[in-house]
Design a protein around this motif. Structure first.
Motif, PDB file in Angstrom:
ATOM      1  N   ASN A   1     -69.073   7.072  11.061  1.00 44.16           N
ATOM      2  CA  ASN A   1     -67.694   7.516  10.830  1.00 44.16           C
ATOM      3  C   ASN A   1     -67.053   8.016  12.118  1.00 44.16           C
ATOM      4  O   ASN A   1     -65.883   7.753  12.388  1.00 44.16           O
ATOM      5  N   GLU A   2     -67.827   8.762  12.909  1.00 39.97           N
ATOM      6  CA  GLU A   2     -67.311   9.262  14.187  1.00 39.97           C
ATOM      7  C   GLU A   2     -67.011   8.109  15.135  1.00 39.97           C
ATOM      8  O   GLU A   2     -65.984   8.113  15.824  1.00 39.97           O
ATOM      9  N   ALA A   3     -67.913   7.117  15.157  1.00 39.52           N
ATOM     10  CA  ALA A   3     -67.678   5.946  16.017  1.00 39.52           C
ATOM     11  C   ALA A   3     -66.446   5.184  15.547  1.00 39.52           C
ATOM     12  O   ALA A   3     -65.623   4.731  16.361  1.00 39.52           O
ATOM     13  N   HIS A   4     -66.307   5.053  14.226  1.00 36.37           N
ATOM     14  CA  HIS A   4     -65.137   4.370  13.667  1.00 36.37           C
ATOM     15  C   HIS A   4     -63.863   5.148  14.002  1.00 36.37           C
ATOM     16  O   HIS A   4     -62.855   4.553  14.401  1.00 36.37           O
ATOM     17  N   GLN A   5     -63.914   6.476  13.853  1.00 37.65           N
ATOM     18  CA  GLN A   5     -62.751   7.305  14.176  1.00 37.65           C
ATOM     19  C   GLN A   5     -62.416   7.214  15.664  1.00 37.65           C
ATOM     20  O   GLN A   5     -61.250   7.160  16.041  1.00 37.65           O
ATOM     21  N   ALA A   6     -63.461   7.191  16.499  1.00 40.36           N
ATOM     22  CA  ALA A   6     -63.229   7.060  17.939  1.00 40.36           C
ATOM     23  C   ALA A   6     -62.556   5.722  18.246  1.00 40.36           C
ATOM     24  O   ALA A   6     -61.653   5.655  19.092  1.00 40.36           O
ATOM     25  N   ALA A   7     -62.990   4.665  17.553  1.00 39.16           N
ATOM     26  CA  ALA A   7     -62.367   3.351  17.752  1.00 39.16           C
ATOM     27  C   ALA A   7     -60.905   3.380  17.298  1.00 39.16           C
ATOM     28  O   ALA A   7     -60.031   2.819  17.964  1.00 39.16           O
ATOM     29  N   LEU A   8     -60.648   4.039  16.161  1.00 41.42           N
ATOM     30  CA  LEU A   8     -59.262   4.157  15.683  1.00 41.42           C
ATOM     31  C   LEU A   8     -58.414   4.961  16.660  1.00 41.42           C
ATOM     32  O   LEU A   8     -57.270   4.604  16.952  1.00 41.42           O
ATOM     33  N   ASP A   9     -58.984   6.062  17.171  1.00 43.65           N
ATOM     34  CA  ASP A   9     -58.260   6.886  18.142  1.00 43.65           C
ATOM     35  C   ASP A   9     -57.963   6.093  19.409  1.00 43.65           C
ATOM     36  O   ASP A   9     -56.880   6.193  19.980  1.00 43.65           O
ATOM     37  N   SER A  10     -58.952   5.300  19.830  1.00 40.87           N
ATOM     38  CA  SER A  10     -58.772   4.477  21.018  1.00 40.87           C
ATOM     39  C   SER A  10     -57.681   3.439  20.791  1.00 40.87           C
ATOM     40  O   SER A  10     -56.837   3.203  21.667  1.00 40.87           O
ATOM     41  N   ALA A  11     -57.681   2.845  19.606  1.00 41.47           N
ATOM     42  CA  ALA A  11     -56.643   1.860  19.285  1.00 41.47           C
ATOM     43  C   ALA A  11     -55.268   2.527  19.245  1.00 41.47           C
ATOM     44  O   ALA A  11     -54.290   1.966  19.744  1.00 41.47           O
ATOM     45  N   ALA A  12     -55.207   3.718  18.659  1.00 41.43           N
ATOM     46  CA  ALA A  12     -53.934   4.445  18.607  1.00 41.43           C
ATOM     47  C   ALA A  12     -53.465   4.797  20.018  1.00 41.43           C
ATOM     48  O   ALA A  12     -52.275   4.693  20.333  1.00 41.43           O
ATOM     49  N   ALA A  13     -54.409   5.204  20.868  1.00 45.67           N
ATOM     50  CA  ALA A  13     -54.060   5.532  22.255  1.00 45.67           C
ATOM     51  C   ALA A  13     -53.557   4.285  22.980  1.00 45.67           C
ATOM     52  O   ALA A  13     -52.626   4.360  23.786  1.00 45.67           O
ATOM     53  N   THR A  14     -54.167   3.146  22.682  1.00 42.93           N
ATOM     54  CA  THR A  14     -53.728   1.892  23.300  1.00 42.93           C
ATOM     55  C   THR A  14     -52.318   1.547  22.854  1.00 42.93           C
ATOM     56  O   THR A  14     -51.478   1.133  23.657  1.00 42.93           O
ATOM     57  N   VAL A  15     -52.041   1.730  21.563  1.00 45.64           N
ATOM     58  CA  VAL A  15     -50.694   1.467  21.043  1.00 45.64           C
ATOM     59  C   VAL A  15     -49.700   2.420  21.704  1.00 45.64           C
ATOM     60  O   VAL A  15     -48.613   2.002  22.131  1.00 45.64           O
ATOM     61  N   ASP A  16     -50.064   3.703  21.808  1.00 48.13           N
ATOM     62  CA  ASP A  16     -49.182   4.681  22.456  1.00 48.13           C
ATOM     63  C   ASP A  16     -48.950   4.309  23.918  1.00 48.13           C
ATOM     64  O   ASP A  16     -47.829   4.417  24.422  1.00 48.13           O
TER      65      ASP A  16
END
Length: 173
Positions: A80-95
């Motif tokens: 879950n943490e790895a998945h959340q980190a991937a989501l955060d990374s994707a959100a940061a990329t979008v930002d």
């Protein structure tokens, strides 16, 4: 799911190479087989030769965790943490992409505004060059007229020095 303690005990037996321990009770043998299948499915053990098994890294992690359920919960939490980190990374990329687009727009605006003085200075230079040509032409014309006046004055002076010269009198009304 089988009893967590039995899985840990079986893992410890495999680790200690005592897997040839046999369970002679039908119920115990079924539990043993279920636990072995479960350990293989989760990748806790792997075949080592034809009849023996050995622990994998995950098997050692289960022993260290103290129970299969704790290890499974920790494993799910890590996923879950790895998945959340991937989501955060994707959100940061979008930002970052949105920010880059805004920066690009600002850069275009600044570039366009910077081009205005450049264009104006080029136009002013071209205009000054045209005026320089006009001034140069006028100067040349003025010099030609000045030479003509000098020539006329020189001719007039020569004619005054001739004998019998009489200036023309302007007529009065």
């Amino acid at each position: 799911m089988s009893d967590s303690t039995e899985i840990v005990d079986l893992l410890k037996d495999i680790r200690d190479k005592r897997e040839d321990t046999q369970y002679f009770m039908d119920e115990a043998a079924m539990a043993y087989n279920q636990n072995m299948d479960q350990m293989k499915a989760y990748g806790l053990i792997e075949l080592n030769g034809t009849r023996s098994n050995r622990l994998t890294e995950k098997g050692y992690e289960v022993i260290k965790a103290g129970s299969f359920e704790k290890w499974l919960a920790n494993s799910e939490q890590r996923q879950n943490e790895a998945h959340q980190a991937a989501l955060d990374s994707a959100a940061a990329t979008v930002d970052a992409t949105a920010s880059a687009k805004k920066s690009l727009r600002v850069a275009w605006i600044v570039g366009a505004l910077s081009a205005i003085p450049i264009v104006l200075s080029v136009l002013q230079y071209a205009d000054s060059r045209a005026k320089d040509k006009e001034i140069s032409a006028l100067t040349t014309e003025l010099e030609r007229v000045s030479r003509s006046i000098d020539s006329i004055q020189s001719s007039l002076a020569q004619s005054r020095s001739l004998p019998g010269f009489q200036p023309i009198q302007p007529k009065t009304k």
